[in-house]
Design an enzyme around this catalytic site. Sequence first.
Site, PDB file in Angstrom:
ATOM      1  N   THR A  23      -3.607  -3.876  -3.224  1.00 28.92           N
ATOM      2  CA  THR A  23      -3.455  -4.035  -4.680  1.00 28.92           C
ATOM      3  C   THR A  23      -4.063  -5.328  -5.210  1.00 28.92           C
ATOM      4  O   THR A  23      -3.748  -5.730  -6.331  1.00 28.92           O
ATOM      5  CB  THR A  23      -1.967  -3.976  -5.109  1.00 28.92           C
ATOM      6  OG1 THR A  23      -1.288  -5.099  -4.549  1.00 28.92           O
ATOM      7  CG2 THR A  23      -1.307  -2.677  -4.683  1.00 28.92           C
ATOM      8  N   ASP A  49       0.752  -2.573  -0.367  1.00 29.58           N
ATOM      9  CA  ASP A  49       0.590  -3.976   0.019  1.00 29.58           C
ATOM     10  C   ASP A  49       0.357  -4.842  -1.220  1.00 29.58           C
ATOM     11  O   ASP A  49      -0.612  -4.639  -1.949  1.00 29.58           O
ATOM     12  CB  ASP A  49      -0.621  -4.115   0.947  1.00 29.58           C
ATOM     13  CG  ASP A  49      -0.832  -5.558   1.386  1.00 29.58           C
ATOM     14  OD1 ASP A  49      -0.097  -6.009   2.289  1.00 29.58           O
ATOM     15  OD2 ASP A  49      -1.720  -6.239   0.832  1.00 29.58           O
ATOM     16  N   TYR A  54      -1.004 -12.257  -6.037  1.00 26.74           N
ATOM     17  CA  TYR A  54      -1.795 -11.262  -6.777  1.00 26.74           C
ATOM     18  C   TYR A  54      -1.320 -11.133  -8.233  1.00 26.74           C
ATOM     19  O   TYR A  54      -1.959 -10.445  -9.032  1.00 26.74           O
ATOM     20  CB  TYR A  54      -1.735  -9.871  -6.114  1.00 26.74           C
ATOM     21  CG  TYR A  54      -2.219  -9.795  -4.677  1.00 26.74           C
ATOM     22  CD1 TYR A  54      -2.901 -10.849  -4.083  1.00 26.74           C
ATOM     23  CD2 TYR A  54      -1.981  -8.663  -3.909  1.00 26.74           C
ATOM     24  CE1 TYR A  54      -3.322 -10.773  -2.757  1.00 26.74           C
ATOM     25  CE2 TYR A  54      -2.409  -8.579  -2.594  1.00 26.74           C
ATOM     26  CZ  TYR A  54      -3.069  -9.641  -2.015  1.00 26.74           C
ATOM     27  OH  TYR A  54      -3.482  -9.554  -0.699  1.00 26.74           O
ATOM     28  N   LYS A  83       3.878 -11.079   0.134  1.00 24.53           N
ATOM     29  CA  LYS A  83       3.470 -12.257   0.935  1.00 24.53           C
ATOM     30  C   LYS A  83       3.909 -13.567   0.280  1.00 24.53           C
ATOM     31  O   LYS A  83       3.900 -13.696  -0.949  1.00 24.53           O
ATOM     32  CB  LYS A  83       1.946 -12.265   1.111  1.00 24.53           C
ATOM     33  CG  LYS A  83       1.382 -10.944   1.614  1.00 24.53           C
ATOM     34  CD  LYS A  83      -0.099 -11.014   1.941  1.00 24.53           C
ATOM     35  CE  LYS A  83      -0.659  -9.619   2.183  1.00 24.53           C
ATOM     36  NZ  LYS A  83      -1.040  -8.903   0.963  1.00 24.53           N
ATOM     37  N   HIS A 116       1.190 -15.599   3.977  1.00 24.15           N
ATOM     38  CA  HIS A 116      -0.145 -15.160   3.547  1.00 24.15           C
ATOM     39  C   HIS A 116      -1.270 -15.896   4.284  1.00 24.15           C
ATOM     40  O   HIS A 116      -2.274 -15.309   4.652  1.00 24.15           O
ATOM     41  CB  HIS A 116      -0.267 -15.381   2.031  1.00 24.15           C
ATOM     42  CG  HIS A 116      -1.243 -14.502   1.342  1.00 24.15           C
ATOM     43  ND1 HIS A 116      -1.089 -14.078   0.047  1.00 24.15           N
ATOM     44  CD2 HIS A 116      -2.422 -13.970   1.750  1.00 24.15           C
ATOM     45  CE1 HIS A 116      -2.111 -13.314  -0.296  1.00 24.15           C
ATOM     46  NE2 HIS A 116      -2.945 -13.242   0.720  1.00 24.15           N
ATOM     47  N   ARG A 212     -18.264  -6.965  -3.575  1.00 26.84           N
ATOM     48  CA  ARG A 212     -18.774  -8.008  -2.655  1.00 26.84           C
ATOM     49  C   ARG A 212     -20.250  -8.257  -2.916  1.00 26.84           C
ATOM     50  O   ARG A 212     -21.107  -7.914  -2.105  1.00 26.84           O
ATOM     51  CB  ARG A 212     -18.629  -7.559  -1.192  1.00 26.84           C
ATOM     52  CG  ARG A 212     -17.261  -7.042  -0.845  1.00 26.84           C
ATOM     53  CD  ARG A 212     -16.337  -8.165  -0.484  1.00 26.84           C
ATOM     54  NE  ARG A 212     -14.967  -7.715  -0.571  1.00 26.84           N
ATOM     55  CZ  ARG A 212     -13.962  -8.475  -0.950  1.00 26.84           C
ATOM     56  NH1 ARG A 212     -14.163  -9.726  -1.289  1.00 26.84           N
ATOM     57  NH2 ARG A 212     -12.746  -8.001  -0.993  1.00 26.84           N
ATOM     58  N   ALA A 264      -7.817   9.279  -3.326  1.00 24.55           N
ATOM     59  CA  ALA A 264      -7.707  10.508  -2.528  1.00 24.55           C
ATOM     60  C   ALA A 264      -8.657  10.454  -1.334  1.00 24.55           C
ATOM     61  O   ALA A 264      -8.283  10.791  -0.209  1.00 24.55           O
ATOM     62  CB  ALA A 264      -8.015  11.718  -3.404  1.00 24.55           C
TER      63      ALA A 264
HETATM   64  N1  LIG Z   1      -3.975 -11.084   3.514  1.00 23.72           N
HETATM   65  C1  LIG Z   1      -5.038 -11.485   2.861  1.00 23.72           C
HETATM   66  O1  LIG Z   1      -5.414 -12.676   2.862  1.00 23.72           O
HETATM   67  C2  LIG Z   1      -5.825 -10.467   2.080  1.00 23.72           C
HETATM   68  C3  LIG Z   1      -7.126 -10.770   1.644  1.00 23.72           C
HETATM   69  C4  LIG Z   1      -7.831  -9.785   0.950  1.00 23.72           C
HETATM   70  C5  LIG Z   1      -7.258  -8.540   0.699  1.00 23.72           C
HETATM   71  N2  LIG Z   1      -5.969  -8.279   1.117  1.00 23.72           N
HETATM   72  C6  LIG Z   1      -5.321  -6.971   0.875  1.00 23.72           C
HETATM   73  O2  LIG Z   1      -6.194  -5.959   1.345  1.00 23.72           O
HETATM   74  C7  LIG Z   1      -6.483  -5.046   0.296  1.00 23.72           C
HETATM   75  C8  LIG Z   1      -7.846  -4.439   0.474  1.00 23.72           C
HETATM   76  O3  LIG Z   1      -8.855  -5.430   0.493  1.00 23.72           O
HETATM   77  P1  LIG Z   1      -9.897  -5.632  -0.692  1.00 23.72           P
HETATM   78  O4  LIG Z   1      -9.291  -5.169  -1.960  1.00 23.72           O
HETATM   79  O5  LIG Z   1     -10.392  -7.014  -0.601  1.00 23.72           O
HETATM   80  O6  LIG Z   1     -11.144  -4.715  -0.257  1.00 23.72           O
HETATM   81  P2  LIG Z   1     -11.383  -3.163  -0.012  1.00 23.72           P
HETATM   82  O7  LIG Z   1     -10.124  -2.401  -0.099  1.00 23.72           O
HETATM   83  O8  LIG Z   1     -12.180  -3.072   1.239  1.00 23.72           O
HETATM   84  O9  LIG Z   1     -12.341  -2.799  -1.203  1.00 23.72           O
HETATM   85  C9  LIG Z   1     -11.861  -2.606  -2.501  1.00 23.72           C
HETATM   86  C10 LIG Z   1     -13.046  -2.328  -3.420  1.00 23.72           C
HETATM   87  O10 LIG Z   1     -13.749  -1.176  -2.969  1.00 23.72           O
HETATM   88  C11 LIG Z   1     -13.809  -0.180  -3.981  1.00 23.72           C
HETATM   89  N3  LIG Z   1     -13.540   1.095  -3.310  1.00 23.72           N
HETATM   90  C12 LIG Z   1     -12.332   1.621  -2.973  1.00 23.72           C
HETATM   91  N4  LIG Z   1     -12.477   2.793  -2.344  1.00 23.72           N
HETATM   92  C13 LIG Z   1     -13.804   3.028  -2.274  1.00 23.72           C
HETATM   93  C14 LIG Z   1     -14.572   4.090  -1.746  1.00 23.72           C
HETATM   94  N5  LIG Z   1     -13.989   5.132  -1.165  1.00 23.72           N
HETATM   95  N6  LIG Z   1     -15.941   3.998  -1.862  1.00 23.72           N
HETATM   96  C15 LIG Z   1     -16.525   2.937  -2.436  1.00 23.72           C
HETATM   97  N7  LIG Z   1     -15.842   1.896  -2.959  1.00 23.72           N
HETATM   98  C16 LIG Z   1     -14.487   1.947  -2.876  1.00 23.72           C
HETATM   99  C17 LIG Z   1     -12.757  -0.559  -4.993  1.00 23.72           C
HETATM  100  O11 LIG Z   1     -13.193  -0.207  -6.292  1.00 23.72           O
HETATM  101  P3  LIG Z   1     -12.277   0.577  -7.392  1.00 23.72           P
HETATM  102  O12 LIG Z   1     -10.920  -0.079  -7.423  1.00 23.72           O
HETATM  103  O13 LIG Z   1     -13.052   0.352  -8.632  1.00 23.72           O
HETATM  104  O14 LIG Z   1     -12.215   2.007  -6.957  1.00 23.72           O
HETATM  105  C18 LIG Z   1     -12.678  -2.073  -4.847  1.00 23.72           C
HETATM  106  O15 LIG Z   1     -13.683  -2.698  -5.630  1.00 23.72           O
HETATM  107  C19 LIG Z   1      -6.325  -5.901  -0.958  1.00 23.72           C
HETATM  108  O16 LIG Z   1      -6.263  -5.136  -2.116  1.00 23.72           O
HETATM  109  C20 LIG Z   1      -5.077  -6.668  -0.606  1.00 23.72           C
HETATM  110  O17 LIG Z   1      -3.930  -5.837  -0.766  1.00 23.72           O
HETATM  111  C21 LIG Z   1      -5.266  -9.209   1.831  1.00 23.72           C
END
Ligand SMILES: NC(=O)c1ccc[n+]([C@@H]2O[C@H](COP(=O)([O-])OP(=O)(O)OC[C@H]3O[C@@H](n4cnc5c(N)ncnc54)[C@H](OP(=O)(O)O)[C@@H]3O)[C@@H](O)[C@H]2O)c1
Length: 305
Positions: A23, A49, A54, A83, A116, A212, A264
Amino acid sequence: MVIEVPRIQLSNGQTMPVVGLGTYARKAEPGQYRQAVESAIEIGYRHIDTASSYNNEVEVGEGIANAIKRGLVTREDLFVTTKLWNDNHAEAAVVPALRASLARLGLEYVDLYFVHWPVSVDASGQDTGIDFRETWRGMEEAARLGLARGLGVSNYNEEQLQLLLDAAAAPPVVNQVEVNPTLTQHKLVAWCRQRGVVCAAYTPLGLLSDARPEFQDKDALKTDAALGRVAEQHGKTRAQVVLRYLVQRSIPVIPKSFTPSRLAENLDIFSFELTPAEMDVVDSYNIDHRCVPATGFAKLKNYPF
Ligand SMILES: NC(=O)c1ccc[n+]([C@@H]2O[C@H](COP(=O)([O-])OP(=O)(O)OC[C@H]3O[C@@H](n4cnc5c(N)ncnc54)[C@H](OP(=O)(O)O)[C@@H]3O)[C@@H](O)[C@H]2O)c1
């Protein structure tokens, strides 16, 4: 159609759905987190998550409450994580920080509470250098009080995790770290597994995501023919192949999306299996490139990378 997501066993007896909804978003319209959570639960997500940093716990909690109110799930069906932020690492600050998160979420407990980052700062961002073993005592108190069913860390390297494992009465059951095709993390994942700690993958889509833009080779995963052939072979998208690759390595994933079709798509990864050769194709993109280097923390004591 509701997809039933397999669960992975954690060392404390809990089980965690291997796909969760991430999220974190740099920008969101009002209501977008709430809607994403509610829509995700509707199609089968049971793992959500979030994090205090956030700034979305209120909306995430509203999404959960709406889903429960509609009879889609009960609280017990869900696996909710949040977190502890870096400015609440003093032992005495942990329980109040979790209570504040729970109040925002409208929940009585979380299923997993993460530290975190191993770094610690004060309210103005200055390094406080707090020993993360002190923070962990506060985490263990949160679990004793029933506010967290399980405890985890995030962004810990092997050395840091070993120090923590040596000191902990209740060891962390998950280390949430970045894992994706350009950062496959085989060594850390195996090291954690040997010690009973599950590595969960954040930013699992890595450079497939349009969020990215800053890396020179950012389009390689989107265009390379070999990954395209694997996707085509299974009638799936590149994103589904990448998520399937991680889950097949027993690494839970938490892709974030606000887009209903992608929510989905990211859940629909249980009807096919990658061959060892196809797993090798995904592995071949590894260049140890971090999408989340957190360079803003680089000067802090306990910066992990
Ligand atoms: N613990 C930590 O330090 C930490 C750090 C970073 C992230 N996180 C957690 O991990 C989660 C996921 O990481 P993230 O948000 O950085 O990256 P991610 O989930 O790898 O990528 C999210 C991005 O990809 C797009 N997307 C989603 N599904 C897709 C698909 N099937 N095809 C193409 N593009 C797609 C989304 O766009 P749309 O929303 O526009 O569909 C969004 O821009 C975070 O949301 C957070 O909860 C934790």
